[in-house]
Design a protein around this motif. Structure first.
Motif, PDB file in Angstrom:
ATOM      1  N   GLU A 169      49.613  45.737  38.805  1.00 13.46           N
ATOM      2  CA  GLU A 169      49.258  44.490  39.491  1.00 13.46           C
ATOM      3  C   GLU A 169      49.319  44.668  41.018  1.00 13.46           C
ATOM      4  OE1 GLU A 169      48.120  41.907  38.119  1.00 13.46           O
ATOM      5  OE2 GLU A 169      48.742  41.903  36.034  1.00 13.46           O
ATOM      6  N   THR A 171      47.417  43.902  43.383  1.00  5.70           N
ATOM      7  CA  THR A 171      46.847  42.849  44.237  1.00  5.70           C
ATOM      8  C   THR A 171      47.416  41.470  43.927  1.00  5.70           C
ATOM      9  OG1 THR A 171      45.001  42.494  42.694  1.00  5.70           O
ATOM     10  CG2 THR A 171      44.675  44.141  44.421  1.00  5.70           C
ATOM     11  N   ALA A 172      48.448  41.409  43.074  1.00  3.25           N
ATOM     12  CA  ALA A 172      48.914  40.123  42.553  1.00  3.25           C
ATOM     13  C   ALA A 172      49.392  39.161  43.638  1.00  3.25           C
ATOM     14  CB  ALA A 172      50.028  40.359  41.532  1.00  3.25           C
ATOM     15  N   LYS A 179      43.615  41.846  49.255  1.00  2.00           N
ATOM     16  CA  LYS A 179      43.301  42.343  47.910  1.00  2.00           C
ATOM     17  C   LYS A 179      42.100  43.273  47.979  1.00  2.00           C
ATOM     18  CE  LYS A 179      41.178  39.758  44.739  1.00  2.00           C
ATOM     19  NZ  LYS A 179      40.944  38.788  43.649  1.00  2.00           N
ATOM     20  N   THR A 201      46.159  45.123  35.457  1.00  2.00           N
ATOM     21  CA  THR A 201      45.783  43.926  36.210  1.00  2.00           C
ATOM     22  C   THR A 201      45.450  42.764  35.276  1.00  2.00           C
ATOM     23  OG1 THR A 201      44.283  43.026  37.886  1.00  2.00           O
ATOM     24  CG2 THR A 201      43.353  44.654  36.363  1.00  2.00           C
ATOM     25  N   HIS A 202      45.733  41.553  35.763  1.00  2.00           N
ATOM     26  CA  HIS A 202      45.287  40.338  35.079  1.00  2.00           C
ATOM     27  C   HIS A 202      43.996  39.813  35.699  1.00  2.00           C
ATOM     28  CE1 HIS A 202      49.502  40.078  33.526  1.00  2.00           C
ATOM     29  NE2 HIS A 202      48.870  39.564  32.494  1.00  2.00           N
ATOM     30  N   ASP A 203      43.571  40.447  36.777  1.00  2.00           N
ATOM     31  CA  ASP A 203      42.381  40.024  37.507  1.00  2.00           C
ATOM     32  C   ASP A 203      41.158  40.724  36.904  1.00  2.00           C
ATOM     33  OD1 ASP A 203      40.320  39.628  39.379  1.00  2.00           O
ATOM     34  OD2 ASP A 203      41.726  39.519  41.045  1.00  2.00           O
ATOM     35  N   GLU A 205      38.079  40.440  37.589  1.00  2.00           N
ATOM     36  CA  GLU A 205      37.105  40.899  38.582  1.00  2.00           C
ATOM     37  C   GLU A 205      37.486  42.285  39.106  1.00  2.00           C
ATOM     38  OE1 GLU A 205      34.174  39.541  39.399  1.00  2.00           O
ATOM     39  OE2 GLU A 205      34.646  38.164  37.764  1.00  2.00           O
TER      40      GLU A 205
END
Length: 219
Positions: A169, A171-172, A179, A201-203, A205
């Motif tokens: 993570e 960029t969290a 980011k 990551t959870h992102d 994108e």
């Protein structure tokens, strides 16, 4: 492309809770690939990074890294690889509050040979400018914002120009501008040095910008 990771996990069991994760999980990664790992909390994403990064050996299975079976390697060799060949950008990578941000970032250099240390120090200022933390280098971690500390952890993880970067993570806690800066730096290292990138990551994108997405599920 050369295969550098060949991991076959039968299961990872936590002794206290008896929770079993990563059952019959297999992963092959070639040098220079960008892999994103996604999945809900508790499925083993961070545990997988710890196994890949040689921080966790308490699992059933076999792991071949850089062409060598890790079970056959002495702890001194594993420690050398963790310092020089694998860069960690992990959520639990705490900065040492008694040291300046600059000294925290330079910690991996303590175990580097003089030639590599000299090469890295030559690029240090430009690298910190690219990450956007040149203004906090003389500060202590507690005097920095959460986003600034995250970028400092990132800088420490990439300073040795490792063969593999493991990012949990990354960029969290960052705003959109930073980011994008971190993702672009990761991919720049991938392009310039053929660095293998493995990102939890959870992102979605961010995940879609990798070469492959691996979805971890329960069971």
């Amino acid at each position: 492309m050369k295969n550098i990771i060949n991991l076959n996990i039968k299961e990872k069991v936590f002794k206290k809770t008896h929770l079993s994760i990563l059952n019959n999980f297999k992963l092959e990664v070639n040098a220079g690939e960008k892999i994103a790992i996604v999945g809900e909390s508790g499925v083993g994403k961070s545990s997988l990074l710890n196994i890949i990064g040689l921080l966790d050996t308490q699992y059933k299975g076999k792991y071949t890294l850089f062409g060598s079976l890790t079970d056959n390697l002495h702890e001194s060799k594993l420690a050398q690889w963790r310092n020089q060949k694998i860069g960690f950008v992990l959520q639990e990578s705490a900065l040492i509050n008694s040291l300046t941000v600059e000294d925290n970032i330079k910690l991996p250099l303590l175990y580097a040979d003089s030639e590599k240390k000299e090469s890295i120090l030559e690029d240090f200022e430009s690298a910190m400018n690219a990450i956007g933390i040149e203004h906090i280098l003389k500060k202590k971690p507690l005097d920095c914002s959460g986003g600034e500390r995250s970028r400092a952890v990132f800088a420490r993880g990439i300073i040795m120009k490792p063969k593999i970067i493991l990012a949990d993570e990354p960029t969290a806690s960052l705003d959109m501008k930073n980011k994008e800066r971190i993702v672009n730096l990761l991919f720049k290292m991938n392009k310039e040095f053929d660095t293998t990138i493995i990102t939890v990551t959870h992102d979605l994108e961010v995940a879609k910008r990798h070469d492959r997405i691996i979805y971890l599920e329960r069971g």
